[in-house]
Design an enzyme around this catalytic site. Structure first.
Site, PDB file in Angstrom:
ATOM      1  N   GLY A  12       0.821  -1.223   0.000  1.00 47.58           N
ATOM      2  CA  GLY A  12       0.000   0.000   0.000  1.00 47.58           C
ATOM      3  C   GLY A  12       0.843   1.255   0.000  1.00 47.58           C
ATOM      4  NE  ARG A  15      -5.092   5.840  -2.446  1.00 52.35           N
ATOM      5  CZ  ARG A  15      -5.974   5.500  -1.511  1.00 52.35           C
ATOM      6  NH1 ARG A  15      -6.355   6.375  -0.603  1.00 52.35           N
ATOM      7  NH2 ARG A  15      -6.490   4.287  -1.486  1.00 52.35           N
ATOM      8  CB  VAL A  64      -1.920  -7.242   0.557  1.00 51.80           C
ATOM      9  CG1 VAL A  64      -0.749  -6.372   0.211  1.00 51.80           C
ATOM     10  CG2 VAL A  64      -3.092  -6.447   1.100  1.00 51.80           C
ATOM     11  CG  ASN A  90       1.069   1.412   4.863  1.00 50.85           C
ATOM     12  OD1 ASN A  90       0.826   2.148   5.819  1.00 50.85           O
ATOM     13  ND2 ASN A  90       0.618   1.668   3.641  1.00 50.85           N
ATOM     14  CB  SER A 142      -5.076   1.275  14.007  1.00 50.48           C
ATOM     15  OG  SER A 142      -5.948   2.276  14.486  1.00 50.48           O
ATOM     16  CE1 TYR A 155      -8.100   0.236   9.881  1.00 47.34           C
ATOM     17  CE2 TYR A 155      -8.306   1.191  12.074  1.00 47.34           C
ATOM     18  CZ  TYR A 155      -7.636   1.080  10.870  1.00 47.34           C
ATOM     19  OH  TYR A 155      -6.487   1.811  10.668  1.00 47.34           O
ATOM     20  CE  LYS A 159      -4.976  -1.339  10.639  1.00 43.68           C
ATOM     21  NZ  LYS A 159      -3.796  -1.402   9.767  1.00 43.68           N
ATOM     22  CB  ILE A 188      -2.186   9.751  10.393  1.00 42.55           C
ATOM     23  CG1 ILE A 188      -1.655   8.964  11.608  1.00 42.55           C
ATOM     24  CG2 ILE A 188      -1.039  10.395   9.603  1.00 42.55           C
ATOM     25  CD1 ILE A 188      -0.875   9.753  12.635  1.00 42.55           C
TER      26      ILE A 188
HETATM   27  P1  NDP Z   1      -4.781   5.306   2.605  1.00 49.36           P
HETATM   28  O1  NDP Z   1      -6.229   4.971   2.448  1.00 49.36           O
HETATM   29  O2  NDP Z   1      -4.338   6.713   2.403  1.00 49.36           O
HETATM   30  O3  NDP Z   1      -3.897   4.351   1.641  1.00 49.36           O
HETATM   31  C1  NDP Z   1      -4.097   2.971   1.677  1.00 49.36           C
HETATM   32  C2  NDP Z   1      -3.065   2.302   0.815  1.00 49.36           C
HETATM   33  O4  NDP Z   1      -3.282   0.887   0.872  1.00 49.36           O
HETATM   34  C3  NDP Z   1      -3.161   2.693  -0.659  1.00 49.36           C
HETATM   35  O5  NDP Z   1      -1.863   2.739  -1.200  1.00 49.36           O
HETATM   36  C4  NDP Z   1      -3.961   1.546  -1.259  1.00 49.36           C
HETATM   37  O6  NDP Z   1      -3.708   1.338  -2.631  1.00 49.36           O
HETATM   38  C5  NDP Z   1      -3.429   0.388  -0.461  1.00 49.36           C
HETATM   39  N1  NDP Z   1      -4.301  -0.775  -0.469  1.00 49.36           N
HETATM   40  C6  NDP Z   1      -5.584  -0.858  -0.008  1.00 49.36           C
HETATM   41  N2  NDP Z   1      -6.057  -2.099  -0.198  1.00 49.36           N
HETATM   42  C7  NDP Z   1      -5.057  -2.802  -0.771  1.00 49.36           C
HETATM   43  C8  NDP Z   1      -4.946  -4.156  -1.226  1.00 49.36           C
HETATM   44  N3  NDP Z   1      -5.955  -5.033  -1.103  1.00 49.36           N
HETATM   45  N4  NDP Z   1      -3.785  -4.560  -1.792  1.00 49.36           N
HETATM   46  C9  NDP Z   1      -2.752  -3.687  -1.917  1.00 49.36           C
HETATM   47  N5  NDP Z   1      -2.791  -2.394  -1.512  1.00 49.36           N
HETATM   48  C10 NDP Z   1      -3.939  -1.975  -0.955  1.00 49.36           C
HETATM   49  O7  NDP Z   1      -4.388   4.763   4.051  1.00 49.36           O
HETATM   50  P2  NDP Z   1      -3.474   5.429   5.194  1.00 49.36           P
HETATM   51  O8  NDP Z   1      -2.199   5.884   4.631  1.00 49.36           O
HETATM   52  O9  NDP Z   1      -4.311   6.344   5.978  1.00 49.36           O
HETATM   53  O10 NDP Z   1      -3.230   4.141   6.109  1.00 49.36           O
HETATM   54  C11 NDP Z   1      -2.101   3.311   5.950  1.00 49.36           C
HETATM   55  C12 NDP Z   1      -2.091   2.295   7.081  1.00 49.36           C
HETATM   56  O11 NDP Z   1      -2.081   2.987   8.321  1.00 49.36           O
HETATM   57  C13 NDP Z   1      -3.316   1.395   7.100  1.00 49.36           C
HETATM   58  O12 NDP Z   1      -2.956   0.097   7.510  1.00 49.36           O
HETATM   59  C14 NDP Z   1      -4.187   2.039   8.133  1.00 49.36           C
HETATM   60  O13 NDP Z   1      -5.080   1.117   8.715  1.00 49.36           O
HETATM   61  C15 NDP Z   1      -3.146   2.536   9.110  1.00 49.36           C
HETATM   62  N6  NDP Z   1      -3.623   3.616   9.963  1.00 49.36           N
HETATM   63  C16 NDP Z   1      -4.012   4.814   9.432  1.00 49.36           C
HETATM   64  C17 NDP Z   1      -4.468   5.813  10.258  1.00 49.36           C
HETATM   65  C18 NDP Z   1      -4.914   7.136   9.739  1.00 49.36           C
HETATM   66  O14 NDP Z   1      -5.411   7.934  10.564  1.00 49.36           O
HETATM   67  N7  NDP Z   1      -4.742   7.468   8.495  1.00 49.36           N
HETATM   68  C19 NDP Z   1      -4.555   5.610  11.728  1.00 49.36           C
HETATM   69  C20 NDP Z   1      -4.104   4.319  12.154  1.00 49.36           C
HETATM   70  C21 NDP Z   1      -3.653   3.378  11.298  1.00 49.36           C
HETATM   71  P3  NDP Z   1      -4.549   2.173  -3.763  1.00 49.36           P
HETATM   72  O15 NDP Z   1      -3.999   3.573  -3.717  1.00 49.36           O
HETATM   73  O16 NDP Z   1      -4.239   1.483  -5.031  1.00 49.36           O
HETATM   74  O17 NDP Z   1      -5.987   2.099  -3.351  1.00 49.36           O
END
Ligand code: NDP
Length: 248
Positions: A12, A15, A64, A90, A142, A155, A159, A188
């Site tokens: 991931g 983004r 994934v 991630n 998380s 979720y 986690k 975040i």
């Molecule tokens: P985003 O939604 O900004 O990005 C998610 C990323 O995961 C993207 O790159 C997406 O790819 C990828 N992704 C989603 N599903 C799949 C899949 N099945 N296979 C491969 N890639 C996948 O998420 P965040 O950056 O906010 O979060 C990143 C991590 O941090 C996550 O695990 C989240 O649970 C954790 N987290 C985030 C928090 C927050 O406040 N933001 C707080 C706590 C934990 P694509 O762009 O192609 O969709």
């Protein structure tokens, strides 16, 4: 540069936090492979940005949730980038709903992506780590998995599962010089949080002692620490990065 000549894979990467981690790894001298699901344009631009640091980049459109495709991805990284030293699990999604409104799919999608995705990538790389007697895994869990949050039973379960996975695997592989840790961010500023309703966001900030949402850099700094020699005596731990949310 603390990661020169290392090879990393980040799930991931396109983004948010994953993207920040990819850029941090590149700035620290590692070659970086990353997976993503749909964001083809973002993947192409991230690849270019990683390469600007003078390291190699590999963008892999790999779900994934798919064990076999994840296995192919790991083999591809080892062949193309010449090895594998670091995994950052991630990739993650939310499907927030009260339990009474949650569908079977809302439950399964989140467990499959967040928890099974972490298993898939780790399982497919661990034999190489065991053979080389080194490796470093950082899982992105998380604060929801630590304290629980309403409307996140799916979720938070995924986690919390990652936390159990991290601790168990750390015990299992520490004799081989492999460390496994997790970071547990609070809120975040990424797409995941911008999707929340404004009134809910205002309410959330009131519960954060440091009175702000976190930035991607707040997470990448801790991931960098866990990948560095400065943390060489730390394994099986969960570092909470939440502005104090969980102490309230
Ligand atoms: P985003 O939604 O900004 O990005 C998610 C990323 O995961 C993207 O790159 C997406 O790819 C990828 N992704 C989603 N599903 C799949 C899949 N099945 N296979 C491969 N890639 C996948 O998420 P965040 O950056 O906010 O979060 C990143 C991590 O941090 C996550 O695990 C989240 O649970 C954790 N987290 C985030 C928090 C927050 O406040 N933001 C707080 C706590 C934990 P694509 O762009 O192609 O969709």
């Amino acid at each position: 540069m603390i990661l020169k000549n290392k090879v990393a894979i980040v799930s991931g990467g396109t983004r948010g936090i994953g993207r920040g981690i990819c850029l941090m790894l590149a700035q620290e001298g590692a070659d970086v492979a990353f997976t993503y699901l749909k964001s083809v344009d973002e993947a192409a631009s991230l690849k270019k940005e990683i390469e600007k640091s003078g390291v190699k980049a590999l963008a892999l459109q790999v779900d994934v949730r798919d064990f076999d495709k994840t296995k192919e991805a790991v083999e591809n990284v080892k062949t193309t980038l010449g090895g594998l030293d670091i995994i950052v699990n991630n990739a993650g999604i939310t499907r927030d709903k009260a339990l009474m409104m949650m569908s079977k799919e809302d439950w399964q999608d989140v467990i499959d992506t967040n928890l099974t995705g972490t298993f898939n990538l780790s399982r497919n790389a661990i034999v190489a780590f065991l053979k080389q007697k080194s490796g470093n895994i950082v899982n992105i869990t998380s604060v929801s998995g630590v304290i629980g949050l309403a409307r996140q039973t799916n979720y938070a379960s995924s986690k919390a599962g990652i936390i159990g996975f991290t601790k168990s695997l750390a015990r299992e592989v520490s004799p081989y010089g492999i460390r496994v840790n997790a970071v547990a961010p609070g809120f975040i500023e990424t797409d995941m949080v911008s999707d929340l309703k404004p009134e809910y966001k205002g309410q959330l900030i009131k519960n954060i002692p440091l009175e702000r949402f976190g930035k991607v850099e707040d997470v990448t700094g801790v991931v960098k620490f866990l990948l560095s020699e400065a943390s060489s005596f730390i394994t099986g731990q969960v570092m909470i990065i939440d502005g104090g949310l969980s102490i309230r």
